[in-house]
Design an enzyme around this catalytic site. Structure first.
Site, PDB file in Angstrom:
ATOM      1  CD1 TRP A 109      -2.146  -2.242   1.442  1.00 45.05           C
ATOM      2  CD2 TRP A 109      -3.404  -0.609   0.580  1.00 45.05           C
ATOM      3  NE1 TRP A 109      -3.392  -2.766   1.183  1.00 45.05           N
ATOM      4  CE2 TRP A 109      -4.178  -1.785   0.657  1.00 45.05           C
ATOM      5  CE3 TRP A 109      -3.988   0.558   0.070  1.00 45.05           C
ATOM      6  CZ2 TRP A 109      -5.508  -1.832   0.247  1.00 45.05           C
ATOM      7  CZ3 TRP A 109      -5.307   0.505  -0.332  1.00 45.05           C
ATOM      8  CH2 TRP A 109      -6.056  -0.681  -0.249  1.00 45.05           C
TER       9      TRP A 109
ATOM     10  CE1 TYR B 239     -11.123  -4.137   0.179  1.00 48.40           C
ATOM     11  CE2 TYR B 239      -9.128  -2.805   0.244  1.00 48.40           C
ATOM     12  CZ  TYR B 239     -10.068  -3.516  -0.472  1.00 48.40           C
ATOM     13  OH  TYR B 239      -9.960  -3.613  -1.840  1.00 48.40           O
TER      14      TYR B 239
ATOM     15  CG  ASP C 140      -2.858  -6.273 -10.540  1.00 51.82           C
ATOM     16  OD1 ASP C 140      -2.467  -7.048 -11.433  1.00 51.82           O
ATOM     17  OD2 ASP C 140      -2.078  -5.550  -9.883  1.00 51.82           O
TER      18      ASP C 140
END
Length: 402
Positions: free
Chosen positions: A83, A131, A253
């Site tokens: 991230w 999330y 992805d």
């Protein structure tokens, strides 16, 4: 055949049928739409073997979600950098001249400050209500039977993971065993809206035969059989239900992200199953825009490493193999392909290995020899997860597109 074969077929599907599309990163993709993958957990833990996977990163990210955390400092401190680019991009966009002494930072300098400067990390490491926030602290308008007061924010929030565990324990046949990360009212506050936006679990009762097998009495007969059945039936430590998990993903992805997603949701299924004493059964992924970034195409071909048909045919060392089909004339490609598969002639230079296993909180006991009780909600640490018998091909590097 297991989920890795499905995954490799998906790569091949995209390479052969994908359509070119532009994307938010400016990289470009080839894309297909609407695919599904399935895996029976008793076939092994679905960590890909045709390239080496970053197991610690998978565990770290999932625990980050389950902690309800949205700041990358936990990830960075545990050497998980998936991230980093999203946080850095947010910093670049929102850091202006009023920011003061830090000036313009390279990404490596930015990450170092996340690690060493708590005040900087608190401000610039947070990704917004992604999330973990939605899983554990979904903001609601007021108090209701599902909400609790979050003392830190002063908001009434819904802990979806806690509610899921409670429902599995009290109402396992419910059709509402769901967790959602797609909070429409907060999407504009997220550095990146969720790609895998929700999951649902499903349970069923185990048969007597399945419970007998779990207890190690498969095929036991004789005069003691009824007593064994009664013993197994009364033993609440032997699971009575199987549990499956299905996740939904809008954007996939396929080369870098999907292998992570598969293993992450499989591990989540294992953790939840352990928490509620059920048997992990099936993992299912519903996939929307399934794409390969253009700078991942060669890597996907390398992972497939398909051996040309002519070369496979030459691997048949005994010509009588094919002559045994003498009643079929002439020899068709279909017949030869059948014989190649029958003789287990490899179709790839990266043939999948057997899948590994995962042990959770293995071997940890207190001073009295009693296993520690840990919880999906707050108890697990990265070291509580042991990957067993993992054999893989070499890693295949590819850029992460942010």
């Amino acid at each position: 055949m297991n989920i890795e074969h499905d995954y490799l077929r998906l790569l091949k599907d995209i390479l052969e049928n994908g359509k070119e599309k532009e994307d938010r990163t400016g990289t470009g993709t080839i894309s297909v739409f609407g695919r599904q993958i399935r895996h029976k957990m008793n076939q092994g833990f679905p960590l890909l073997t045709t390239k080496k996977m970053y197991w610690k990163g998978i565990v770290t990210e999932l625990l980050w979600f389950l902690r309800g955390d949205t700041n990358i400092k936990f990830l960075v401190d545990n050497d998980c950098h998936i991230w980093d680019g999203d946080a850095y991009k947010n910093f670049q966009i929102n850091c202006d001249e009023s920011y003061g002494p830090y000036g313009v930072l390279l990404q490596s300098e930015f990450i170092n400050k996340i690690k060493t400067d708590d005040e900087f990390a608190k401000k610039w490491g947070d990704l917004g209500p992604v999330y973990g926030k939605q899983w554990r602290r979904w903001v609601t308008s007021g108090f209701n039977k599902q909400s609790i007061l979050d003392k830190e924010s002063g908001n009434f929030v819904i802990d979806q993971i806690s509610n899921l565990i409670e429902q599995l324990q009290t109402n396992p046949d419910s059709r509402r065993l769901m967790v959602n990360a797609w909070n429409v009212g907060e999407l504009d506050q997220m550095t990146l809206p969720p790609c895998h936006y929700g999951f649902q679990v499903y349970t069923r009762e185990l048969s007597e035969t399945e419970r007998m097998k779990l207890a190690g009495y498969e095929g036991v007969g004789g005069i003691g059989q009824n007593m064994i059945r009664e013993t197994v039936d009364m033993d609440n430590s032997i699971p009575r239900r199987a549990i499956s998990l299905m996740w939904n993903q809008r954007s996939v992805d396929t080369f870098l992200g999907l292998p992570f997603n598969i293993a992450s949701y499989a591990l989540l299924l294992e953790i939840i199953a352990k928490e509620v004493n059920m048997v992990p059964y099936e993992l299912i992924g519903n996939l929307g825009d399934v794409h390969l970034y253009k700078n991942h195409i060669e890597q996907a071909k390398e992972q497939l490493s398909l051996i040309p048909w002519k070369e496979r045919k030459e691997m048949l060392t005994d010509p009588s193999d094919i002559r045994s089909f003498g009643h079929i004339s002439p020899f068709t490609d279909k017949v030869i392909n059948y014989w190649l598969d029958l003789r287990k002639i490899p179709y790839s230079r990266r043939m999948p290995f057997p899948l590994p296993k995962v042990l959770i909180n293995n071997g940890e006991v207190d001073n009295n020899g009693v296993p520690f009780t840990k919880s999906v909600l707050d108890g697990y640490d990265i070291t509580d997860f042991e990957l067993v018998d993992y054999q893989s091909h070499t890693p295949i590097k590819a850029p992460l597109n942010n």
